[in-house]
Write a protein that holds these residues in place. Structure first.
Motif, PDB file in Angstrom:
ATOM      1  N   ARG A  54       5.706   8.195  -2.332  1.00  0.00           N
ATOM      2  CA  ARG A  54       5.610   7.540  -1.038  1.00  0.00           C
ATOM      3  C   ARG A  54       4.800   6.467  -0.912  1.00  0.00           C
ATOM      4  NH1 ARG A  54       6.876  11.619   3.716  1.00  0.00           N
ATOM      5  NH2 ARG A  54       7.465   9.598   4.551  1.00  0.00           N
ATOM      6  N   LEU A  55       3.666   6.806  -1.559  1.00  0.00           N
ATOM      7  CA  LEU A  55       2.587   5.603  -1.112  1.00  0.00           C
ATOM      8  C   LEU A  55       2.458   4.669  -2.301  1.00  0.00           C
ATOM      9  CD1 LEU A  55      -0.017   8.198   0.105  1.00  0.00           C
ATOM     10  CD2 LEU A  55       1.148   6.744   1.443  1.00  0.00           C
TER      11      LEU A  55
ATOM     12  N   PRO B  15       1.325  -1.703   8.251  1.00  0.00           N
ATOM     13  CA  PRO B  15       1.429  -0.144   7.820  1.00  0.00           C
ATOM     14  C   PRO B  15       0.354   0.669   8.480  1.00  0.00           C
ATOM     15  CG  PRO B  15       2.166  -1.528   5.966  1.00  0.00           C
ATOM     16  CD  PRO B  15       1.426  -2.358   7.017  1.00  0.00           C
TER      17      PRO B  15
ATOM     18  N   ILE C 189      -0.434   4.669   8.487  1.00  0.00           N
ATOM     19  CA  ILE C 189      -0.218   5.729   7.718  1.00  0.00           C
ATOM     20  C   ILE C 189      -1.008   6.919   8.023  1.00  0.00           C
ATOM     21  CG2 ILE C 189      -0.310   6.493   5.300  1.00  0.00           C
ATOM     22  CD1 ILE C 189      -0.047   3.527   4.443  1.00  0.00           C
TER      23      ILE C 189
ATOM     24  N   ASP D  78       3.418   5.368  11.228  1.00  0.00           N
ATOM     25  CA  ASP D  78       4.829   5.005  10.914  1.00  0.00           C
ATOM     26  C   ASP D  78       5.357   5.667   9.515  1.00  0.00           C
ATOM     27  OD1 ASP D  78       4.880   2.941  12.759  1.00  0.00           O
ATOM     28  OD2 ASP D  78       3.656   1.684  11.707  1.00  0.00           O
ATOM     29  N   LEU D  79       4.272   5.990   8.577  1.00  0.00           N
ATOM     30  CA  LEU D  79       4.497   6.817   7.703  1.00  0.00           C
ATOM     31  C   LEU D  79       3.560   7.836   7.544  1.00  0.00           C
ATOM     32  CD1 LEU D  79       5.656   7.268   4.700  1.00  0.00           C
ATOM     33  CD2 LEU D  79       4.120   5.578   3.539  1.00  0.00           C
TER      34      LEU D  79
END
Length: 250
Positions: free
Chosen positions: A60-61, A122, A124, A141-142
């Protein structure tokens, strides 16, 4: 087994109470096989869980490129000047193209994620399972939630090109000294470590020079790598020599 006449029946050693169920996966792992905590998993199950946690983080990263990990107290209220300052610094970093990674919680972490959102980069959050606190802040957001501190720490380093520490407690100090140790042992290179708020950090840096350095426990370069600044422009200048990560396609 029935105790013999005259004998006291005990399930546990004298002074030891019945083991409790662990409040977190870290406790279940680190206190496994002790008399204090019930071991709920086998080592095989723990390894599977650790593998899955690392695998999810890597997947995911993978797209993260130019990013900085920001640390600071989760107890900093929204009306504290330190909160506003962290938000301004993160916004300035975002305007310069830096994605923001935090622990995903409140306080300074929330302020930094909020600054990232302000800048449109982004935002995170790497949350951690804790017994009594920590929930993902609304400006992430993530977000990923980790069971194990060490797996989370891998992500803070692997997917960032610098560390920034605002005033904080043991968690912030833990990340600070872990990053300093990684620099000292050359596990990471050209990875700036920036301490924001000279009034807060000056005493710590002075102590490092006055005690560990003078006694030969560390060398001058170990202290010099800790850059103490105050203003957003100084933070940006401190990151000028960072080695930027090359993202992979999602």
């Amino acid at each position: 087994m029935v105790a013999a006449v005259g004998e006291e029946r005990r399930a546990y050693p004298v002074g030891v109470t019945e083991p409790r169920h662990p409040a977190s996966s870290d406790e279940e792992l680190l206190e496994a096989e002790t008399t204090a905590v019930v071991s709920e998993l086998s080592d095989e199950s723990r390894l599977e869980r650790i593998h899955a946690e690392l695998d999810e983080g890597f997947r995911r990263l993978a797209h993260v490129g130019k990013a900085v990990s920001i640390f600071g107290s989760s107890r900093t209220p929204r009306d504290d000047p330190q909160y506003a300052h962290a938000r301004r610094v993160a916004q300035a970093l975002g305007a310069a193209g830096w994605s923001i990674i935090t622990g995903g919680g409140g306080g300074i972490m929330e302020a930094a994620n909020r600054g990232a959102r302000d800048a449109g980069v982004p935002s995170i959050g790497l949350d951690i399972e804790l017994p009594h606190e920590q929930a993902m802040n609304p400006f992430v957001d993530l977000g990923l939630t980790f069971h194990y501190f060490f797996a989370r720490k891998v992500m803070f380093v692997r997917y960032a090109s610098a560390f920034i520490a605002f005033p904080g407690g043991f968690g912030t100090l833990d990340e600070l000294f872990e990053s300093a140790t990684l620099r000292q042992t050359q596990k990471i290179h050209n990875f700036p470590i920036v301490l924001v708020d000279s009034a807060y950090w000056a005493g710590l840096v002075d102590w490092l020079r006055d005690s560990p350095l003078k006694q030969g426990k560390i060398v001058a370069a170990d202290v010099d790598r800790l850059q103490v600044v105050d203003e957003p422009a100084e933070v940006l200048a401190a990151l000028a020599d960072a080695e930027l990560r090359q993202p992979r396609a999602a």
